[in-house]
Design a protein around this motif. Structure first.
Motif, PDB file in Angstrom:
ATOM      1  N   VAL A 169      33.593   2.892 -43.538  1.00 31.97           N
ATOM      2  CA  VAL A 169      34.078   2.577 -44.877  1.00 31.97           C
ATOM      3  C   VAL A 169      34.662   1.170 -44.920  1.00 31.97           C
ATOM      4  O   VAL A 169      34.442   0.407 -45.872  1.00 31.97           O
ATOM      5  N   ASN A 170      35.414   0.810 -43.884  1.00 35.55           N
ATOM      6  CA  ASN A 170      36.112  -0.480 -43.846  1.00 35.55           C
ATOM      7  C   ASN A 170      35.386  -1.536 -43.013  1.00 35.55           C
ATOM      8  O   ASN A 170      36.014  -2.503 -42.566  1.00 35.55           O
ATOM      9  N   LEU A 171      34.087  -1.356 -42.792  1.00 32.71           N
ATOM     10  CA  LEU A 171      33.320  -2.300 -41.985  1.00 32.71           C
ATOM     11  C   LEU A 171      33.436  -3.721 -42.555  1.00 32.71           C
ATOM     12  O   LEU A 171      33.206  -3.941 -43.746  1.00 32.71           O
ATOM     13  N   ARG A 172      33.796  -4.680 -41.704  1.00 29.05           N
ATOM     14  CA  ARG A 172      33.987  -6.066 -42.139  1.00 29.05           C
ATOM     15  C   ARG A 172      32.858  -6.990 -41.705  1.00 29.05           C
ATOM     16  O   ARG A 172      32.783  -8.124 -42.159  1.00 29.05           O
ATOM     17  N   ARG A 173      32.022  -6.562 -40.794  1.00 29.16           N
ATOM     18  CA  ARG A 173      31.004  -7.452 -40.228  1.00 29.16           C
ATOM     19  C   ARG A 173      30.085  -7.999 -41.329  1.00 29.16           C
ATOM     20  O   ARG A 173      29.600  -7.258 -42.184  1.00 29.16           O
ATOM     21  N   SER A 174      29.822  -9.299 -41.274  1.00 28.13           N
ATOM     22  CA  SER A 174      28.937  -9.934 -42.247  1.00 28.13           C
ATOM     23  C   SER A 174      27.699 -10.547 -41.598  1.00 28.13           C
ATOM     24  O   SER A 174      26.779 -10.986 -42.288  1.00 28.13           O
ATOM     25  N   LYS A 175      27.669 -10.571 -40.262  1.00 33.08           N
ATOM     26  CA  LYS A 175      26.518 -11.111 -39.547  1.00 33.08           C
ATOM     27  C   LYS A 175      26.494 -10.531 -38.142  1.00 33.08           C
ATOM     28  O   LYS A 175      27.437  -9.870 -37.705  1.00 33.08           O
ATOM     29  N   TRP A 176      25.422 -10.770 -37.427  1.00 41.05           N
ATOM     30  CA  TRP A 176      25.309 -10.301 -36.046  1.00 41.05           C
ATOM     31  C   TRP A 176      24.533 -11.339 -35.245  1.00 41.05           C
ATOM     32  O   TRP A 176      23.817 -12.161 -35.801  1.00 41.05           O
ATOM     33  N   LYS A 177      24.708 -11.307 -33.934  1.00 39.82           N
ATOM     34  CA  LYS A 177      24.075 -12.335 -33.105  1.00 39.82           C
ATOM     35  C   LYS A 177      23.003 -11.766 -32.181  1.00 39.82           C
ATOM     36  O   LYS A 177      22.273 -12.519 -31.548  1.00 39.82           O
ATOM     37  N   ALA A 178      22.913 -10.445 -32.068  1.00 36.48           N
ATOM     38  CA  ALA A 178      21.957  -9.830 -31.146  1.00 36.48           C
ATOM     39  C   ALA A 178      20.541  -9.849 -31.725  1.00 36.48           C
ATOM     40  O   ALA A 178      20.350  -9.976 -32.942  1.00 36.48           O
ATOM     41  N   LYS A 179      19.545  -9.718 -30.847  1.00 35.13           N
ATOM     42  CA  LYS A 179      18.161  -9.562 -31.277  1.00 35.13           C
ATOM     43  C   LYS A 179      17.972  -8.097 -31.650  1.00 35.13           C
ATOM     44  O   LYS A 179      18.014  -7.217 -30.792  1.00 35.13           O
ATOM     45  N   VAL A 180      17.754  -7.834 -32.943  1.00 39.62           N
ATOM     46  CA  VAL A 180      17.849  -6.474 -33.472  1.00 39.62           C
ATOM     47  C   VAL A 180      16.535  -5.998 -34.082  1.00 39.62           C
ATOM     48  O   VAL A 180      15.846  -6.756 -34.782  1.00 39.62           O
ATOM     49  N   LEU A 181      16.202  -4.742 -33.809  1.00 40.82           N
ATOM     50  CA  LEU A 181      15.177  -4.007 -34.555  1.00 40.82           C
ATOM     51  C   LEU A 181      15.905  -2.898 -35.308  1.00 40.82           C
ATOM     52  O   LEU A 181      16.511  -2.021 -34.692  1.00 40.82           O
ATOM     53  N   HIS A 182      15.860  -2.948 -36.629  1.00 41.74           N
ATOM     54  CA  HIS A 182      16.487  -1.921 -37.463  1.00 41.74           C
ATOM     55  C   HIS A 182      15.380  -1.063 -38.057  1.00 41.74           C
ATOM     56  O   HIS A 182      14.541  -1.551 -38.824  1.00 41.74           O
ATOM     57  N   ILE A 183      15.367   0.228 -37.709  1.00 42.69           N
ATOM     58  CA  ILE A 183      14.371   1.167 -38.218  1.00 42.69           C
ATOM     59  C   ILE A 183      15.060   2.059 -39.248  1.00 42.69           C
ATOM     60  O   ILE A 183      16.097   2.668 -38.956  1.00 42.69           O
ATOM     61  N   HIS A 184      14.470   2.146 -40.435  1.00 42.67           N
ATOM     62  CA  HIS A 184      15.161   2.846 -41.524  1.00 42.67           C
ATOM     63  C   HIS A 184      14.154   3.588 -42.401  1.00 42.67           C
ATOM     64  O   HIS A 184      13.031   3.138 -42.596  1.00 42.67           O
ATOM     65  N   GLY A 185      14.584   4.726 -42.927  1.00 41.99           N
ATOM     66  CA  GLY A 185      13.736   5.508 -43.814  1.00 41.99           C
ATOM     67  C   GLY A 185      13.904   5.095 -45.265  1.00 41.99           C
ATOM     68  O   GLY A 185      15.010   4.825 -45.723  1.00 41.99           O
ATOM     69  N   THR A 186      12.808   5.064 -46.004  1.00 44.34           N
ATOM     70  CA  THR A 186      12.878   4.665 -47.410  1.00 44.34           C
ATOM     71  C   THR A 186      13.560   5.725 -48.270  1.00 44.34           C
ATOM     72  O   THR A 186      14.005   5.436 -49.381  1.00 44.34           O
ATOM     73  N   ARG A 187      13.668   6.960 -47.766  1.00 45.40           N
ATOM     74  CA  ARG A 187      14.331   8.023 -48.515  1.00 45.40           C
ATOM     75  C   ARG A 187      15.663   8.434 -47.867  1.00 45.40           C
ATOM     76  O   ARG A 187      16.101   9.567 -48.020  1.00 45.40           O
ATOM     77  N   ASP A 188      16.275   7.527 -47.154  1.00 50.25           N
ATOM     78  CA  ASP A 188      17.581   7.788 -46.555  1.00 50.25           C
ATOM     79  C   ASP A 188      18.623   7.867 -47.675  1.00 50.25           C
ATOM     80  O   ASP A 188      18.873   6.890 -48.373  1.00 50.25           O
ATOM     81  N   LYS A 189      19.228   9.044 -47.856  1.00 49.35           N
ATOM     82  CA  LYS A 189      20.212   9.234 -48.924  1.00 49.35           C
ATOM     83  C   LYS A 189      21.625   8.847 -48.475  1.00 49.35           C
ATOM     84  O   LYS A 189      22.494   8.621 -49.309  1.00 49.35           O
ATOM     85  N   VAL A 190      21.858   8.800 -47.186  1.00 48.27           N
ATOM     86  CA  VAL A 190      23.169   8.410 -46.674  1.00 48.27           C
ATOM     87  C   VAL A 190      23.340   6.897 -46.786  1.00 48.27           C
ATOM     88  O   VAL A 190      24.352   6.395 -47.299  1.00 48.27           O
ATOM     89  N   PHE A 191      22.356   6.160 -46.305  1.00 50.99           N
ATOM     90  CA  PHE A 191      22.344   4.704 -46.390  1.00 50.99           C
ATOM     91  C   PHE A 191      21.076   4.290 -47.149  1.00 50.99           C
ATOM     92  O   PHE A 191      20.047   3.991 -46.531  1.00 50.99           O
ATOM     93  N   PRO A 192      21.132   4.303 -48.483  1.00 45.07           N
ATOM     94  CA  PRO A 192      19.932   4.021 -49.284  1.00 45.07           C
ATOM     95  C   PRO A 192      19.251   2.714 -48.909  1.00 45.07           C
ATOM     96  O   PRO A 192      19.910   1.692 -48.670  1.00 45.07           O
ATOM     97  N   ALA A 193      17.927   2.762 -48.865  1.00 45.23           N
ATOM     98  CA  ALA A 193      17.131   1.618 -48.430  1.00 45.23           C
ATOM     99  C   ALA A 193      17.338   0.391 -49.316  1.00 45.23           C
ATOM    100  O   ALA A 193      17.166  -0.743 -48.859  1.00 45.23           O
ATOM    101  N   LYS A 194      17.734   0.591 -50.583  1.00 45.84           N
ATOM    102  CA  LYS A 194      17.900  -0.552 -51.490  1.00 45.84           C
ATOM    103  C   LYS A 194      19.018  -1.487 -51.045  1.00 45.84           C
ATOM    104  O   LYS A 194      19.055  -2.655 -51.450  1.00 45.84           O
TER     105      LYS A 194
END
Length: 226
Positions: A169-194
């Protein structure tokens, strides 16, 4: 005549994968993934009083080597912790599944809870008893899903859940430095893809896609690691 010798090439150490599961869940969520390197799971611990996300990530990853190649895989809240761990661990790569990376990716109800902290009423007994009600929101739709998911939960206190939700809820991060692969579902209701940026999306997949889409997820991870 001098004796000829072959060059002494150093051996390249094999990377090790460290997995961090969804909130309050165990390593079984990763068991269907076919990963190319040795896998070590980092089990959840109870947070200390007043502990920050950074301090918790350092405690959780205290046995992860800093002098060998490391790959982190984080699922849901485990992805938030993995990306925090990457700030000081400097892994070769990070794989995030069904999660958020930065503050602006938080869903609307997390933004509301920043001002109305409903998570303070979190209770695991109620959570387990009402899984049939909230389960579909997470993509847990059948009785078989419910039985399977109940086997994924760890024995953790209500304090852990309240602390973990507060970190998201209180996440402050605005950027990241690691080499990242983010895999996400288009129908994720917890973290909406939009709200999600810079991700590899799996069409029609929900928040619990690691259960049903493990083959597709495995393929994406293997391509990223290779």
């Amino acid at each position: 005549m001098s004796e000829s010798k072959l060059p002494n090439y150093p051996e390249t150490p094999i990377p090790h994968i460290y997995t961090i599961s969804g909130m309050g869940m165990n390593e079984q969520l990763f068991r269907r993934l076919k990963l190319p390197y040795p896998v070590i799971h980092l089990p959840w611990m109870e947070p200390l009083k007043g502990e920050t996300l950074r301090a918790y990530s350092e405690r959780l990853g205290k046995d992860v080597p800093t002098d060998k190649p490391v790959i982190l895989i984080g699922l849901s809240f485990g992805g938030v912790v993995a990306l925090e761990m990457a700030e000081w661990l400097n892994p070769e790569k990070v794989v995030l599944i069904s999660t958020i990376k930065v503050r602006k990716e938080r869903p609307l109800f997390f933004r509301i809870m920043e001002y109305i902290p409903l998570y303070l009423f979190q209770n695991k007994k109620i959570q387990d008893a009402t899984i049939g009600l909230w389960g579909p929101f997470f993509g847990i739709n059948t009785k078989a899903d419910i039985r399977r998911v109940k086997g994924f939960f760890c024995d953790l206190s209500p304090n852990y859940y309240r602390w973990a939700i507060r970190q998201m809820v209180n996440l402050r991060r605005s950027k990241w430095k690691a080499k990242v692969l983010h895999i996400h579902g288009t129908r994720d209701k917890v973290f909406p893809a939009k709200y999600i940026e810079e991700a590899q999306f799996i069409e029609e997949a929900g928040h619990a896609m690691i259960i049903r889409e493990h083959t597709h997820i495995t393929q994406l991870i293997q391509q990223f690691l290779n």
